[in-house]
Design a protein around this motif. Structure first.
Motif, PDB file in Angstrom:
ATOM      1  N   ALA A   1       0.980  -1.155   0.343  1.00 39.90           N
ATOM      2  CA  ALA A   1       0.337  -0.050  -0.446  1.00 39.90           C
ATOM      3  C   ALA A   1       1.206   1.339  -0.443  1.00 39.90           C
ATOM      4  N   THR A   2       0.337   2.146  -0.549  1.00 38.88           N
ATOM      5  CA  THR A   2       0.906   3.672  -0.499  1.00 38.88           C
ATOM      6  C   THR A   2      -0.016   4.561  -0.433  1.00 38.88           C
ATOM      7  N   VAL A   3       0.943   5.804   0.100  1.00 39.46           N
ATOM      8  CA  VAL A   3      -0.018   6.997   0.611  1.00 39.46           C
ATOM      9  C   VAL A   3       0.872   7.844  -0.450  1.00 39.46           C
ATOM     10  N   SER A   4       0.469   9.382  -1.321  1.00 38.87           N
ATOM     11  CA  SER A   4       0.434   9.720  -2.326  1.00 38.87           C
ATOM     12  C   SER A   4      -0.664  11.298  -1.929  1.00 38.87           C
ATOM     13  N   LEU A   5       0.050  12.238  -3.383  1.00 39.25           N
ATOM     14  CA  LEU A   5      -1.208  12.756  -3.068  1.00 39.25           C
ATOM     15  C   LEU A   5      -1.381  13.906  -4.478  1.00 39.25           C
ATOM     16  N   ASP A   6      -2.471  14.051  -5.228  1.00 38.86           N
ATOM     17  CA  ASP A   6      -2.317  13.921  -6.194  1.00 38.86           C
ATOM     18  C   ASP A   6      -3.113  15.164  -5.979  1.00 38.86           C
TER      19      ASP A   6
ATOM     20  N   PHE B   1       6.301  22.930  -0.445  1.00 38.84           N
ATOM     21  CA  PHE B   1       6.215  21.691  -1.054  1.00 38.84           C
ATOM     22  C   PHE B   1       8.056  21.038  -1.749  1.00 38.84           C
ATOM     23  N   PRO B   2       8.569  21.978  -0.974  1.00 38.48           N
ATOM     24  CA  PRO B   2      10.356  21.373  -1.222  1.00 38.48           C
ATOM     25  C   PRO B   2      10.425  20.109  -0.285  1.00 38.48           C
ATOM     26  N   THR B   3       9.282  20.948   1.379  1.00 42.57           N
ATOM     27  CA  THR B   3       9.706  19.954   2.228  1.00 42.57           C
ATOM     28  C   THR B   3       8.783  18.342   1.739  1.00 42.57           C
ATOM     29  N   LEU B   4       7.554  18.918   1.426  1.00 39.48           N
ATOM     30  CA  LEU B   4       6.553  18.028   1.745  1.00 39.48           C
ATOM     31  C   LEU B   4       7.382  16.822   0.024  1.00 39.48           C
ATOM     32  N   ARG B   5       7.555  17.041  -0.847  1.00 39.30           N
ATOM     33  CA  ARG B   5       7.959  16.164  -1.462  1.00 39.30           C
ATOM     34  C   ARG B   5       8.657  14.859  -1.683  1.00 39.30           C
ATOM     35  N   HIS B   6       9.233  14.924  -0.277  1.00 41.74           N
ATOM     36  CA  HIS B   6      10.712  14.396   0.108  1.00 41.74           C
ATOM     37  C   HIS B   6       9.832  13.273   1.341  1.00 41.74           C
ATOM     38  N   GLY B   7       8.575  13.876   1.753  1.00 36.57           N
ATOM     39  CA  GLY B   7       7.726  12.453   2.669  1.00 36.57           C
ATOM     40  C   GLY B   7       6.836  12.259   1.768  1.00 36.57           C
ATOM     41  N   VAL B   8       5.857  12.521   0.643  1.00 37.52           N
ATOM     42  CA  VAL B   8       5.596  11.821   0.132  1.00 37.52           C
ATOM     43  C   VAL B   8       5.310  12.148  -1.492  1.00 37.52           C
ATOM     44  N   GLY B   9       4.517  11.551  -2.265  1.00 36.67           N
ATOM     45  CA  GLY B   9       5.040  11.183  -3.451  1.00 36.67           C
ATOM     46  C   GLY B   9       3.927  12.646  -4.012  1.00 36.67           C
TER      47      GLY B   9
ATOM     48  N   VAL C   1      -0.873  20.340 -13.739  1.00 30.22           N
ATOM     49  CA  VAL C   1      -0.079  20.581 -12.829  1.00 30.22           C
ATOM     50  C   VAL C   1       1.509  20.132 -12.786  1.00 30.22           C
ATOM     51  N   SER C   2       2.375  21.422 -13.301  1.00 34.45           N
ATOM     52  CA  SER C   2       3.436  21.196 -13.797  1.00 34.45           C
ATOM     53  C   SER C   2       4.619  21.471 -12.281  1.00 34.45           C
ATOM     54  N   PHE C   3       5.597  20.843 -11.779  1.00 33.54           N
ATOM     55  CA  PHE C   3       6.305  21.002 -10.033  1.00 33.54           C
ATOM     56  C   PHE C   3       7.341  21.776 -10.220  1.00 33.54           C
ATOM     57  N   PRO C   4       8.017  22.821  -9.596  1.00 32.65           N
ATOM     58  CA  PRO C   4       9.637  23.058 -10.248  1.00 32.65           C
ATOM     59  C   PRO C   4      10.508  22.578  -9.420  1.00 32.65           C
TER      60      PRO C   4
END
Length: 1012
Positions: free
Chosen positions: A179-184, A280-288, A296-299
């Motif tokens: 199982a995984t947890v992510s953000l869309d 976003f810089p911190t969040l992206r390391h903890g959750v996909g 949405v384009s991510f920096p």
């Protein structure tokens, strides 16, 4: 195994296979979503739980299903309990709980494998739960199951046939692969940013199945579960599986856990930038984070950066602080961090030994002085150029400069007001820069590897020239006293030669240069005319010895005349005194005519000798230098009121004994002396004695030690002699012991031995009889083995065993127990000679050694030979005297109690007595007994020098007959061990004064060997 025996074994194996099993009751694991209810005033045992119920048509209310606050009202948890299959096929509780199922194995006929599995499940949950909530009797919450071994247990349950069921009828439990947890993320028409948590379970059915995180929880940090509550038209279901990242098990991050139970987020267009910049810089390391619809384009997020803050402070102090910037997930960015650390540590290792390798804690470091300089000049620019490292400098940055190249050393010597010392000027030039020697001296003395000067110029001291300079300064004895300036002793001539080799240029004082050039090779000491007042013809080796002494006198350099016994050391010394007097008279005659000052008489030489030799010195002076006024100071003269000053007035040399010199040291110190002569200088070999201190404190420019045994027991005796004759040649006794004595005596350092030989060579003159007096008759030496009588042997062995048991526990601390140890060794040595020496009650035990001696002496007397008989024990000599008297063999007797020593000696020399009994201590010096041609040593001693002195009483110049030396050794006794130890100790003498090797000195092991 042969024959038919294998069939029998296989029959047993096959018959051991289990037959049809008895029917048992299978067990199941029942799942239920339970809702915690808070504690009320009427429930003292804390919160309880109940079966969760669906609310609304869909059965899932965000408010009622929130898992974000486990302790809050309405918190739902996934719980399990054991159940058993009933006869109808349904799974029922049947009074089976987690606390009671272990006791109902037999009553309910539970399946043993199922029972074992449930016991493991309960134990693992109990061992790992955090205890934040009160446990229930019936249910265990999987939310509290913190061990990832849960998934292995659930896999095993499937293999064992343990069914996973729900408490709701027809409910379904599905075990997912992961199982995984992510953000869309998706962008709305109005620019609003929608962030929706997505939980995905891999159940192996086409694509992965997503679930609303509001109805999802976690099993510890290692797994996820989701549920649907039963509702009209919908079955209850539970899906659970291990948490994955990149297809492998991985703990849930704090960000993932925080998203469980959360509703979608909406971020207004005006706040989108803030989200991407700050979160976003911190969040992206903890959750996909992904955008399923691509809206949405991510920096790009910059990689982690290591910030080094360098704070320059006063007094050349540099403070370094480290901080990682942009590290949101250390595990995910481990490769980047480790690569940066490796590159940075390579720079630190190259340019700084003070800064430790970087660690995770990033501890601050403070550098001082030259370390700060080297780091600032070399390391900081390289660190600033590294990718992933940023350097910020706070405070004014000093400009440091490193000096490189080959150091050039210039030496000068300047005479000081302190006698026997020169100021040593050392100038070091490096690349055109003159290095101040004061700071350099201080840095070398402290063992520093670098040096910083006041103008912020620095240099590395890791250069062979500095290493050698430090060694030489240490040998010169100055490093410990760097604040007083650098000095070198007048006697450290060979050391100066090594300084000279190191230097590119040297400017020497005139007197220093003359001494250096003259003693660099003592074989080419300039010849000196023999004084007219010497009434003797010197042999060639005696003339060269006189030349050497005259050269030392001319340059006020003391020395040790260590010729073998009987080679005329007294004559050479008297010739030197006559030379000094002649030189003074010549200077008086050469005084300019206009100088009308009256010529003053020079002070006399002081000769200190053993009491028994004082008269011999006076006789020799009258015989060989009749023009010199020689006076003696004896106990009789002192008692009559004659003072030291009275004896010195108008004398050329004053002769006194060591005893009077020690007792009246103040009177000798108050009298002026031209020089000091220490005859039989082994008397001052103990540098801690009052006698040595008296000689050391005498104010003389020239000291000569005369001895045939400059080294008897250990190297500190040699230090004591040179401390008097060549002050400054060696460092303090403590440092001498560390640098020379212990390494040489233990045979660990050949370089130290070579250095010691080189240091003493210009100031020690030693010639053996074999090398300079080939006309001497041959000398034959023989050991006579003497067997003890049976009764004597039995007594000796008995005493040996007793003393051995007593001593072995004391030898390890030899310094403290030395008296007891040597008393026991002396007891064994006495017993080896004669049993009555330890107890008169043993008078019935004969002395085999005495029998052999008397037999030998009887034969020699009959043949017209004469013999010297030596023993260290006067008590044994008394027994020998009694036996000789009984046998009618004439003898003379000399020991420490003899009052008329000269008369006894002359009686033997001019008489007919064939035997002279002499104690080793009383007759070890000051005797010439060439009338005898046989020597008997009754008891060996481990000091070879003592025996050599005894033998040399007769084997010396003037002897015309071959000399035979017999050592009587009792076999099977300590005397045999002493003989071996004596050979061992003799190597020390040869190693330092000759060219042989050396192993070790007298130690506890040596004493232990004496008792073996």
């Amino acid at each position: 195994m042969v024959g038919s025996s294998w069939q029998a074994v296989m029959g047993e194996v096959v018959s051991a296979a289990p037959g049809p099993a008895e029917p048992t009751t299978p067990m199941g694991l029942q799942f239920e979503v339970r809702e915690l209810t808070p504690r009320t005033h009427d429930r003292w045992r804390g919160p309880t739980s109940k079966t969760a119920e669906a609310s609304g048509d869909d059965g899932d209310s965000a408010d009622s299903n929130s898992n974000s606050n486990p302790a809050g009202p309405g918190t739902r948890r996934l719980a399990v309990r054991p159940v058993i299959r009933s006869s109808s096929g349904a799974f029922v509780k049947a009074n089976v709980t987690w606390g009671t199922f272990t006791h109902q194995v037999n009553r309910l006929n539970l399946d043993p494998e199922h029972h074992r599995w449930f016991a493991q499940f309960a134990a693992l949950h109990r061992a790992t739960r955090t205890g934040l909530t009160a446990p229930e009797t019936d249910w265990l919450a999987l939310d509290d199951f913190t061990s990832p071994l849960l998934w292995q247990l659930l896999d095993e349950a499937g293999r064992l046939g343990i069914q996973l069921v729900t408490s709701a009828r027809h409910g379904v439990v599905t075990l997912a692969r992961g199982a995984t947890v992510s953000l869309d993320a998706r962008r709305g028409p109005d620019g609003t940013l929608h962030l929706e948590p997505v939980v995905t379970f891999d159940v192996g059915q086409r694509d992965h199945t997503g679930h609303d995180p509001r109805s999802t929880g976690s099993t510890g940090t290692h797994g996820l579960y989701t549920y649907r509550l039963a509702a009209p038209g919908r079955r209850a279901s539970v899906v659970l599986g291990p948490a994955l990242r990149d297809g492998s098990p991985h703990p849930l991050s704090p960000e993932q856990l925080a998203l469980l139970g959360r509703a979608p987020l909406e971020i207004p267009p005006t706040e989108t930038r803030q989200f991407f910049d700050e979160y976003f810089p911190t969040l992206r390391h903890g959750v996909g984070i992904e955008s399923a619809d691509g809206s949405v384009s991510f920096p790009e997020v910059p990689p982690p950066e290591l910030l080094l803050t360098a704070r320059f402070r006063a007094d050349d102090l540099l403070q370094l602080d480290w901080e990682w910037l942009g590290v949101r997930d250390p595990e995910a960015e481990r490769t980047i961090v480790e690569h940066t650390v490796i590159e940075l540590d390579a720079v630190l290792t190259r340019f700084s030994t003070t800064v430790p390798p970087l660690t995770r804690d990033l501890a601050p470091v403070t550098l001082r002085g030259v370390d700060a300089a080297a780091f600032a000049e070399k390391a900081l620019p390289m660190l600033d150029a590294l990718e992933g490292v940023r350097v910020e400098v706070i405070g004014p940055r000093p400009v440091y400069r490193e000096l490189t190249g080959h150091p050039e050393v210039t030496l000068t010597t300047v005479e000081t007001l302190k006698r026997d010392w020169f100021d040593l000027g050392i100038v070091v030039n490096l690349g055109g820069y003159s290095i101040p020697f004061g700071p350099l001296f201080k840095a070398l003395s402290k063992g520093s590897k670098k040096m910083l000067m006041v103008d912020r110029t620095y240099l590395s001291l890791d250069h062979p020239a500095f290493d050698r300079l430090k060694e030489l300064l240490e040998e010169a004895g100055t490093l410990d006293e760097w604040e007083t300036g650098v000095r070198i002793a007048r006697h450290q001539l060979s050391l100066w030669a090594e300084f000279d080799d190191l230097a590119h240029e040297s400017v020497e004082a005139v007197t220093w240069r003359e001494a250096v050039e003259g003693l660099r090779d003592i074989e080419h000491v300039p010849a000196t005319a023999l004084p007219a007042g010497v009434a003797a013809e010197l042999r060639p080796y005696q003339k060269s010895g006189f030349d050497w002494l005259a050269f030392l006198w001319r340059h006020r350099l003391g020395g040790v005349l260590a010729d073998d016994m009987g080679l005329g050391k007294t004559l050479q010394t008297l010739a030197l005194i006559a030379h000094a007097r002649e030189q003074h008279e010549q200077q008086a005659r050469d005084q300019p005519a206009h100088d009308h000052r009256p010529a003053t008489a020079p002070p006399p030489f002081l000769v200190v000798a053993p009491t028994s030799v004082v008269a011999t010195w006076a006789d020799e002076a009258a015989r060989f230098t009749p023009g010199l006024v020689a006076r003696t100071v004896t106990a009789t003269e002192a008692a009559s009121g004659r003072t030291v000053a009275d004896a010195a007035k108008g004398a050329d040399l004053v002769i006194t004994s060591y005893a009077l010199f020690r007792l009246d040291a103040d009177a000798y110190r108050r009298t002026a002396w031209a020089g000091l002569v220490l005859d039989e200088a082994q008397f001052v070999k103990n540098h801690r004695s009052r006698l040595h201190a008296a000689a050391r404190e005498l104010d003389v420019e020239f000291t000569l030690a005369v001895t045939g045994t400059p080294l008897e027991n250990d190297l500190m005796e040699l230090w004591a002699l040179f401390d008097l004759t060549a002050p400054g040649l060696f460092p303090s006794p403590t440092r001498f012991a560390e640098t020379f004595q212990r390494p040489i005596e233990r045979g660990l350092d050949t370089r130290a031995l070579e250095t010691l030989r080189r240091r003493i060579r210009p100031f020690l003159l030693r010639r053996t009889k074999e090398s300079v007096a080939p006309e001497l008759p041959p000398r034959q030496e023989q050991v006579l083995q003497v067997e003890l009588a049976p009764a004597h042997r039995h007594l000796y062995d008995t005493v040996l065993q007793r003393e051995r048991q007593k001593l072995f526990g004391l030898i390890e601390d030899l310094d403290r127990n030395r008296f007891i140890v040597f008393r026991s060794l002396t007891l064994l040595r006495l017993l080896s000679l004669d049993a009555t020496l330890i107890d008169p009650a043993h008078a019935g035990i004969p002395s085999s050694k005495l029998d052999v001696l008397v037999e030998q002496l009887g034969e020699l007397a009959a043949e017209g030979h004469r013999a010297l008989v030596f023993s260290q024990f006067t008590s044994y000599l008394a027994k020998v005297a009694d036996r000789l008297e009984a046998e009618g063999i004439a003898f003379e007797h000399l020991d420490g109690s003899t009052r008329n020593r000269p008369e006894v000696v002359e009686r033997f020399r001019g008489g007919d007595a064939p035997v002279f009994l002499i104690s080793l201590k009383a007759g070890g010096f000051g005797l010439t007994l060439t009338e005898a041609d046989y020597v008997f040593l009754l008891d060996p001693w481990w000091n070879p020098a003592s025996e050599a002195q005894a033998v040399d009483r007769t084997h010396r110049i003037g002897q015309t007959k071959p000399v035979n030396v017999y050592r009587l050794v009792a076999t099977g006794t300590i005397e045999e061990k002493v003989m071996e130890l004596k050979r061992h100790k003799a190597k020390l003498f040869d190693a330092v004064l000759d060219d042989a090797g050396f192993d070790a000195a007298l130690t506890a092991d040596d004493i232990r060997a004496l008792l073996d």
